[in-house]
Each structure stands twice: as C-alpha cells, then as structure tokens.
Design an enzyme around this catalytic site. Structure first.
Site, short mmCIF file in Angstrom:
data_model
loop_
_atom_site.label_atom_id
_atom_site.label_comp_id
_atom_site.label_asym_id
_atom_site.label_seq_id
_atom_site.Cartn_x
_atom_site.Cartn_y
_atom_site.Cartn_z
N THR A 1 0.84 -1.32 0.16
CA THR A 1 0.15 0.05 -0.36
C THR A 1 0.94 1.43 0.05
O THR A 1 0.37 2.46 -0.25
CB THR A 1 -0.89 -0.09 1.06
OG1 THR A 1 0.08 -0.26 2.80
CG2 THR A 1 -1.98 -0.48 1.24
N GLY B 1 1.18 -6.88 8.24
CA GLY B 1 1.72 -7.41 10.27
C GLY B 1 0.59 -7.95 10.67
O GLY B 1 0.70 -8.60 12.09
N GLU B 2 -0.49 -7.80 10.20
CA GLU B 2 -1.97 -8.43 10.21
C GLU B 2 -2.53 -10.36 10.13
O GLU B 2 -3.42 -11.06 10.78
CB GLU B 2 -3.42 -7.66 10.51
CG GLU B 2 -3.29 -7.15 11.73
CD GLU B 2 -2.40 -5.88 11.52
OE1 GLU B 2 -2.15 -5.09 10.12
OE2 GLU B 2 -1.49 -5.10 12.57
N TRP C 1 4.74 -0.31 5.54
CA TRP C 1 4.23 -0.26 4.49
C TRP C 1 4.10 1.76 4.11
O TRP C 1 3.14 2.13 4.44
CB TRP C 1 3.17 -0.70 5.22
CG TRP C 1 2.65 -0.64 6.79
CD1 TRP C 1 3.14 -1.33 7.43
CD2 TRP C 1 1.16 0.52 7.27
NE1 TRP C 1 2.33 -0.48 8.33
CE2 TRP C 1 1.32 -0.03 8.37
CE3 TRP C 1 1.13 1.55 6.73
CZ2 TRP C 1 0.62 0.89 9.56
CZ3 TRP C 1 0.14 2.40 7.48
CH2 TRP C 1 -0.22 2.19 8.31
N ASP D 1 0.16 -3.16 19.59
CA ASP D 1 -0.21 -2.89 17.81
C ASP D 1 0.29 -1.58 17.45
O ASP D 1 -1.37 -0.77 16.66
CB ASP D 1 -1.45 -3.04 16.98
CG ASP D 1 -1.91 -3.24 15.91
OD1 ASP D 1 -0.20 -3.09 15.20
OD2 ASP D 1 -2.62 -3.21 15.03
N ASP E 1 2.72 0.31 15.67
CA ASP E 1 3.07 0.21 14.61
C ASP E 1 4.41 1.57 14.61
O ASP E 1 3.53 2.58 14.38
CB ASP E 1 2.59 -0.23 12.77
CG ASP E 1 2.05 -1.27 12.36
OD1 ASP E 1 1.32 -1.35 13.35
OD2 ASP E 1 1.92 -1.39 11.54
N ARG F 1 3.57 6.51 16.87
CA ARG F 1 1.41 5.71 16.99
C ARG F 1 1.26 5.65 18.36
O ARG F 1 0.72 5.75 19.03
CB ARG F 1 1.75 4.57 16.10
CG ARG F 1 0.74 4.24 16.17
CD ARG F 1 0.49 3.22 15.00
NE ARG F 1 -0.65 1.57 14.83
CZ ARG F 1 -1.05 1.01 13.98
NH1 ARG F 1 -0.43 1.98 12.85
NH2 ARG F 1 -1.68 0.09 14.64
N TRP G 1 -7.62 11.52 10.44
CA TRP G 1 -6.96 9.98 9.39
C TRP G 1 -5.76 11.66 8.63
O TRP G 1 -5.68 10.41 7.03
CB TRP G 1 -7.08 9.78 9.11
CG TRP G 1 -7.68 8.39 10.37
CD1 TRP G 1 -8.89 8.11 10.43
CD2 TRP G 1 -7.13 7.04 10.95
NE1 TRP G 1 -8.63 6.74 11.51
CE2 TRP G 1 -7.36 6.59 11.28
CE3 TRP G 1 -5.46 6.78 9.76
CZ2 TRP G 1 -6.80 4.91 11.75
CZ3 TRP G 1 -5.29 5.94 10.72
CH2 TRP G 1 -5.45 4.54 11.46
#
Lengths: 534, 258
Positions: free
Chosen positions: A176, A193-194, A242, A303, A305, A330, A464
């Site tokens: 992506t 990663g999931e 990513w 999670d 990242d 994050r 976002w």
C-alpha cells in the site's frame, strides 16, 4: 529502419534534456534538489528529508480566506482515498484504490492515461485495499499493488514496462506504500503485520525490476537479533514496512519505520524484544546493510506500528550542530534521534497514553502492566489506531515547529487465541471502543527539539489526514467530517476552511500550474485542487 | 508453516467405511462440540460484555431468539461478527475466520434457548405505556415523538433486565446517537437538544420539540455535551413494582414488523 532508429537514438538525449510538457523526466538529481523547484512535487514527502514543507508563498495568511476549488477529479473507487500525489512538468500522478494509477493534466484536471490493475480475488489487507502514491524516476512511474507486486509504468502512456512479484499475496503480503526512488534503486516496503508475515524492505533496479537487495526486518537464524524471538515465532514475526521512509544523501542512509510484531496482541508466543519490529532502521541503500537501529517499543502488544514518516532536520542541539531525525510515534511519544548514530536524544509524551509509565534514559519504555490485553479486558490509550499513524507530519523551517495530527481514543482489548494460517488474520484480541465520551483529535504544533506543545487546534474526531506547511505561513490539514482547513502556522488560528463532503485520509501537497499556486487534497472519493481566484 | 498431519478425504472415508456410525459420527460430533465450546468461550469473553454472557442482551442486542434482525442468514451473521455494524456500537473483530465461524455457530444455538420467563402482563403494560406519555419522546408504530429511540423492535434489541434497569436509571444507558447538548449562543440564547451531527466547526441538534438548529461553533459561547444526562426521567418512584413488570413485559413483546 536502421536510419530511423539512429535518428531517434541521437535525438533522444536532446529531447530529454528539456522539460517536455506531459513527459516526465525526473532524474535523481532533480529529486535531490527538489527544494529548488517548489512548483513540482517530486517525491512522496516533497523531499528526501520528508519535511512536507512547500516554499511556495503565493497563498499566504492574508489571502488564504479567498482559496477556492479550481478543479476536482472523481476517483472510480469508493475505498479510502489515501493518495499523496506527485507533480512534475504539468502532470499529476496519482493512485486510486486498490492499485490503479492515473496521470492528470494540471491545466484542465483531465486524465491523460490510467493503469487499471486486475486484482485477484481474496486479497487480504487489514485496513482497506488502499494505495498512498507512486514514485517517479526518469521516465517511469512506480506503483506497489495490493497483490504485492511492484510495477514500472511508462510515464507518458501508463503502459507496463515491467511487473515483478515482491511477495506472495496469498500469505497476507500486500503493498500500500508509495515507493521511494533513489539514485539507481526503487525502495519498496510491505504490509501484512496482521497476517503473520515476515517483514522486509526491498530495493529494485528501476530499469529491469531485478531485486537488488532485501533487508529482513525479522532476522533469520544466525543473524544478529534472531535471539530476540522465542522458538520459531520469527517466521511470523511481522515488522512490516508500509509507510515511505526518508533519505539523507550526504550520509547515504535510508531511514524507515517498522511495524508491529505478530501476533499483534499476544506477547507470550514471541518472548523477547522482537527485533526489528517497532523500530527505526537506518540502512546503506547501496547494499541494504543495517547501519543502526533504534527500537521504540520492544515486545509490543498494542499494535503501535512505528511506521511514521521520519523527518530529517539539521539543527543545533545541546550546543552543537546535529543531524537529527524527528519521529512523532503512534505510541504517543515524540522522539528525537541522532540520525548519524541512532542515539536517543529526546522522548516526550505528546498525546494521551496509558500503556507506558515513562521512558528510561535510553528511551526504552517502562510498560504499564495493567494495559496489556487480557481475557478480562484491558483499557488502553491510545487504541491500536494510535496517537499518530501513517499520515504525514510536517516541519516548517519558517516557524521552526513540527506539526502532528493527534488521535486520542481509548479501547478495551479482550485477548483471544490466535492460530496461524497462511493469509489469515493473526492478531489475537477484540477491541471495544470506550463509550460515553467523544474521542478527541488535535492538530498540535511542537517544539522540534523538545516535543513541548506550542499550540493546538481541537478537531471533532481523531483525524486521519496528513499535514503540509508552506512558506505562506500556513499549515493545511483535514478532518474525518470532511473539513479541509488552513491554520496560521505560528499561532494555530484557523484562517480558511472548506467542507469537501467526505472524510480526509490523505496528505496535502502544493504545486504551481502556469505560475499559479495550488493546494491538493483527496477527500471522500474526490481529489480537490484549490487556488486563489485568477 | 505446514500442518503436522493431513488426512486426505479418500483415506478418511476408507477409514470410516467399516463402521460409519460407530467410528466417524463421534469424531464429527466431537469436532462440532469442540467448535461449539470454542465459540462459547469466545462469545463470553469477546461479546458477553454487551450481549450478556448468555447472549440474552444487555447494552447490545438480545441474540437468544430464533430470528436475528440484522443477521438474517449465515453470511450476514459472519459479516457482522467480522466487520461490526457501521453507525452502531457493534465493533468489528480481529478474530481468525475459524474463531468468527465458531462464534457464529454458537450464536445460532442461542436461538434454541427457551425464552426468558418475564413476570408481568404485556397487555396491562401497554396501558402503563400510554399513561406515562412515553410516546411524547418515543415512536411506536409510526406514532410519537422523535427525541428518544424508536421502540418498534426494542424487545428484539434489548433484554428484559436491561429495559428494567433503563426505566429505573435512564442516565446509565444513553442510547447511541442520543447525546444531549446544552448550547448558549454569543447573543445569550440558551437551548438544549439532541445532537444530530457535529464537525470541527459546526454542530446541528434537534430541540425538545423537534426543531432543527445549526450553528457554527464560533457563534456559541457554550457547547456542553451531557454524556450522563437523559431527557427521560427515572420511573423508580413513579411506578409500582407490578406496573414496572407489566411495562417491561410489554416492551419485551415489541419485536418489530417482519
């Protein structure tokens, strides 16, 4: 025939040496000197230093209230429109979900070509079949695809020059990220990663598509760092790459953030620090060799990242000139590293977080055990969408501030088992969002050397949208409710806003078209281009 | 990673041939039972906090019924467990396909559970409902006010226990999409209402008689969000225990038009 070929061959260097409208010729030297041609936007973050700062100043604090849409392009997909466009010599290059690319004429907004990729059934991506943009080098456009291929297109026509498989998409690998074009390499990262992938960062030959090196972000047997994974957990260790990194041409170092270890929420099946997940890695781009790393979050179970944009800044720090790397993470902490050595210099909380009790003197977090996902449920701030995410920060040399969109939202995590099956989700918990409060969102301006808050704008929902600052004294941002707005970069006063009608999951850019400054943002399924009235 | 053993179907069938009933059926049943056990365990830990550990509802829908309103077939049920329901408090999950599938299998068994015994008389409850002027705020059968949730299918969405608690302590359970606001404009007008929409620069709300108001936030002096406030009063003191039973019984009987 021979004669004709000869004529074409001898004429080509002449043709290529001048800017022909609609024919991209983006040499490495042009990207290197991107700051000297602010009318174009040549690489993902505007420059290798990834400050997402435009030196254009036609649109400024005094006239921005007259900004209006000049043209709009409607994407064919209704997936999240996360593109950060590139602009060169009268053409804009965008991607559309899932893995399409389109060239748009800057004068009219009309498409010049589109590359429409057929995507196999059953592609898995955690968070939408999205794409964040292309890379340009010489006369080629480079596109990563959700079926984990890297494709080189002819910039004039969109026709495929080459198409190589980066990884096996049925095992959960996807692309992506916008690739990064360096001198003689195309750098591309991987998502998944999931899904229990083993992460890496790759370099490809721009002419042939041949893979030149691969750096595994989860070390294999015999490699340094392998012993930070218990048993065979490294095989499914995650650490994806990513989000596009940054590059320092003087040091010849490539900087890239890495994502979560897998499974996301279950630590006990992967005891150890889980290198190089949740890290900033600095690689020699010629060889892919690791020069240094800094792990923000050893053994992550939230999670978080660390796949944000590394922002490079040369500044006086502690009384001496230093080459710095700024990283609003994050996980809710703002980091400053020495980008020559990877030395930890600053770690300062910039958003609501409850997972860490603090950082030690080496920047290693002291984890709050109550925040670790459990069968009974553990509440943590931020949730796994993080305090920051893939969307870009910006640094303005004019104000000497770094700007970051901030998410403040908590969730309770209920642990579940996770059994690895290739290409299937491998996370290990369910999430319940905190109710009885509106989650919060902010645009925050921070002191780049300390992480101290200078000003903030509260927005309705956790955003976002990425940010861009300009020499017009402005910062541009967007909201989930579709407001695209400009704030005074010095004070945080909102000077202009426009309701686009769709949520904004994209980074702004700026460019000149026929001498006129434009600001671009994707919102909903549309790409808006704003300018002052003629 | 490869599975440690693989049984190919023809071999499996051969093994089964001598005595399908005595050898294979127990194997199949055991597998089903293990899946159901996993589904139950996951349901209790992942879903129980809203739907009740028995699945008979709470803050989330009552799933212990033969027909689920949104999950009309297996595919819809799996999709809801995977992705949640947009615009509601039902979140998506990060669970593996086999986990989702085992939860779905378990949820389907909930419909075979005997309905909960509820004290009270629904017919008398209907009269209680009318006497309390509930319809001033709630819509039922297309009639009534718009300040509170529609009640046509409230018995399918909420358990008796939850409804009883909501009557006694309405402010403990503000329904999704019914946040009460208090605003004061810069020219001194004060209003309360239910939030309809909001963004960073504006807010829209419905006042207590249903009128829509829209303001830019810079036109307001005060914008207070009353998370723990409900326009509904507590009926703890206003109803006898028998009346409460009757009213709950009536509400539980409202399953919506099919």
């Amino acid at each position: 025939m021979k004669t004709l070929l000869f004529v074409v061959a001898t004429a080509a260097p002449i043709l290529l040496s001048t800017a022909v409208p609609g024919v991209a010729q983006v040499s490495y030297e042009r990207i290197l000197a991107a700051a000297f041609e602010p009318g174009n936007w040549l690489t993902y973050s505007g420059s290798y230093g990834a400050q997402r700062y435009s030196t254009l100043d036609q649109i400024d604090r005094d006239n921005v209230d007259r900004l209006q849409p000049a043209w709009v392009y409607q994407a064919r997909s209704t997936q999240k429109f996360e593109v950060s466009p590139l602009v060169v010599d009268g053409v804009m290059y965008i991607t559309e979900a899932p893995s399409d690319a389109t060239a748009l004429d800057l004068r009219t907004g009309r498409p010049l070509w589109s590359y429409r990729r057929s995507i196999p059934q059953g592609i898995v991506t955690c968070c939408g079949q999205v794409n964040r943009g292309v890379a340009l080098l010489d006369d080629q456009v480079f596109l990563g695809t959700v079926d984990a291929h890297l494709v080189a297109l002819d910039a004039r026509t969109g026709r495929v020059r080459w198409d190589v498989e980066v990884a096996e998409h049925t095992e959960g690998y996807a692309i992506t990220v916008a690739p990064l074009a360096l001198k003689d390499k195309i750098i591309v990262g991987i998502a998944g990663g999931e899904y229990g992938i083993r992460g890496f960062l790759d370099a490809y030959d721009p002419r042939t598509g041949e893979r030149l090196w691969r750096f595994w972000t989860v070390p294999g047997p015999g490699e340094p760092g392998h012993d930070t994974w218990s048993g065979d957990s490294w095989e499914r260790g995650g650490a994806p790459t990513w989000v596009t990194g940054a590059y320092d041409p003087e040091l010849n170092l490539l900087y890239w953030g890495t994502g979560n270890p897998g499974p996301d929420f279950i630590g006990e099946v992967r005891e150890g620090d889980n290198l190089y997940s949740e890290s900033l890695i600095a690689l020699d781009p010629d060889t892919g060799e690791l020069k240094w790393y800094f792990q923000f979050l050893p053994h992550d179970v939230h999670d978080y990242d660390s796949t944000q944009i590394p922002v490079l800044l040369d500044a006086e720090f502690g009384g001496e000139p230093r080459k710095l790397l700024l990283f609003p993470n994050r996980n809710g902490f703002y980091y400053v590293l020495d980008r020559v050595t990877g030395e930890f210099l600053v770690g300062k909380q910039f958003a609501r977080q409850t997972w860490a009790l603090g950082l030690d003197e080496n920047g290693r977090p002291i984890e709050n055990p109550e925040s670790i996902p459990s069968r009974e449920g553990a509440l943590v701030y931020p949730d796994d969408d993080g305090a920051a995410n893939w969307y870009s920060p910006t640094y303005s040399p004019q104000t000497n501030l770094i700007y970051q969109n901030v998410r403040e939202k908590g969730a309770t995590y209920y642990l579940a088992d996770a059994t690895y099956e290739p290409g299937k989700i491998y996370m290990g918990a369910s999430r319940r969002t905190v109710t009885g409060e509106d989650p919060k969102g902010f645009l925050r301006a921070l002191n780049p050397l300390t992480g101290d808050l200078v000003w903030e704008i509260e927005v309705h929902s956790p955003p976002w949208a990425g940010l861009m600052s300009t020499a017009g004294g402005l910062v541009f941002s967007g909201t989930m409710e579709g407001d695209f707005f400009a704030a005074d970069a010095q004070t945080g006063d909102v000077l202009w806003r426009f309701q686009t009608g769709g949520p904004i999951y994209a980074n702004p850019i700026s460019y000149l078209s026929e001498g006129r400054q434009f600001i671009t943002i994707a919102a909903g399924s549309a790409l808006f281009n704003f300018a002052l009235p003629e | 990673m490869k599975p440690c053993f693989v049984i190919r179907w023809p071999i499996f069938l051969l093994l089964c041939l001598p005595s399908v009933v005595t050898l294979c059926l127990p194997t199949v049943l055991a597998a089903q039972s293990a899946e159901m056990e996993q589904g139950k365990r996951l349901f209790e830990s992942q879903c129980g906090s809203c739907h009740g550990t028995l699945g008979n509802g709470g803050r989330g829908a009552n799933l212990a019924q033969r027909q689920l309103r949104r999950a009309t077939d297996d595919e819809a049920l799996l999709k809801i467990i995977r992705r949640g329901i947009s615009g509601t408090e039902m979140p998506g999950s990060f669970l593996t396909p086999s986990q989702v599938s085992s939860i779905a299998s378990y949820v389907k068994t909930l419909g075979r559970v005997e309905p909960e015994e509820i004290p009270g008389d629904a017919r008398r409850g209907e009269a209680v409902y009318a006497s309390l002027d509930c319809q001033v705020c709630h819509t039922l059968g297309g009639e009534g006010g718009i300040l509170g949730p529609v009640l046509d299918d409230i018995g399918a969405r909420r358990s008796a226990t939850h409804l009883r608690e909501a009557l006694i302590e309405p402010e403990a359970f503000i329904s999704h999409g019914f946040l009460q606001l208090r605003v004061v404009t810069k020219d001194g007008r004060a209003m309360t209402g239910i939030r309809v929409n909001e963004d960073s620069f504006s807010v829209q709300f419905r006042d207590l008689v249903g009128g829509i108001h829209s303001f830019w936030k810079d036109e307001l002096d005060t914008l207070e969000k009353m998370w723990q406030r409900s326009p509904m009063v507590s009926y703890e003191a206003g109803l006898t225990s028998a009346q409460t039973d009757d009213l709950v019984s009536y509400l539980v009987s409202l399953k919506g038009a099919r």
